[in-house]
Design a protein around this motif. Structure first.
Motif, short mmCIF file in Angstrom:
data_model
loop_
_atom_site.label_atom_id
_atom_site.label_comp_id
_atom_site.label_asym_id
_atom_site.label_seq_id
_atom_site.Cartn_x
_atom_site.Cartn_y
_atom_site.Cartn_z
N THR A 151 -23.51 -50.59 73.53
CA THR A 151 -24.39 -51.55 74.18
C THR A 151 -23.58 -52.75 74.65
N GLY A 152 -23.68 -53.07 75.92
CA GLY A 152 -22.99 -54.24 76.45
C GLY A 152 -21.49 -54.24 76.21
N GLY A 153 -20.87 -53.08 76.27
CA GLY A 153 -19.43 -52.98 76.09
C GLY A 153 -18.97 -52.88 74.65
N LEU A 154 -19.89 -53.03 73.69
CA LEU A 154 -19.55 -52.93 72.28
C LEU A 154 -20.11 -51.64 71.70
N THR A 155 -19.39 -51.06 70.76
CA THR A 155 -19.87 -49.86 70.08
C THR A 155 -20.39 -50.25 68.71
N TRP A 156 -21.63 -49.89 68.43
CA TRP A 156 -22.27 -50.18 67.15
C TRP A 156 -22.32 -48.89 66.34
N LEU A 157 -21.73 -48.91 65.16
CA LEU A 157 -21.70 -47.73 64.32
C LEU A 157 -22.83 -47.79 63.29
N SER A 158 -23.28 -46.63 62.87
CA SER A 158 -24.34 -46.53 61.88
C SER A 158 -23.84 -45.76 60.67
N SER A 159 -24.25 -46.16 59.49
CA SER A 159 -23.86 -45.44 58.27
C SER A 159 -24.75 -44.22 58.06
N GLU A 160 -25.86 -44.17 58.78
CA GLU A 160 -26.76 -43.02 58.70
C GLU A 160 -26.85 -42.37 60.07
N ALA A 161 -26.91 -41.06 60.07
CA ALA A 161 -27.00 -40.32 61.33
C ALA A 161 -28.36 -40.54 61.98
N MET A 162 -28.33 -40.63 63.30
CA MET A 162 -29.55 -40.70 64.09
C MET A 162 -29.68 -39.37 64.83
N ILE A 163 -30.89 -39.02 65.21
CA ILE A 163 -31.12 -37.75 65.88
C ILE A 163 -31.80 -38.02 67.21
N GLY A 164 -31.36 -37.32 68.24
CA GLY A 164 -31.96 -37.48 69.55
C GLY A 164 -31.67 -36.29 70.44
N LYS A 165 -32.24 -36.34 71.66
CA LYS A 165 -32.04 -35.26 72.62
C LYS A 165 -31.19 -35.75 73.78
#
Length: 66
Positions: free
Chosen positions: A15-29
């Protein structure tokens, strides 16, 4: 490479040139591949569209209902 409509697990968004990491997996299509950015447009479970770098996608996952 992932196909349009494929359900994947991912670990962050860009987002806006920055990468945001998550400690939990997200699911999407997967809805689109952006070759020049080496990223995918993914629709998350909440309906939001995310820009996800290819390296943050874990791959095909099976979503169990109910």
């Amino acid at each position: 490479m992932y196909k349009t409509g494929e359900t994947v697990r991912y670990w962050g968004v860009k987002t806006g040139g920055l990468t945001w990491l998550s400690s939990e997996a997200m699911i999407g299509k997967v809805i689109d591949w952006q070759r020049e950015k080496q990223s995918y447009k993914i629709e998350g479970q909440s309906g939001t569209i995310q820009d996800v770098p290819e390296r943050l996608i874990d791959g095909d996952c099976e979503v169990k209902s109910g």
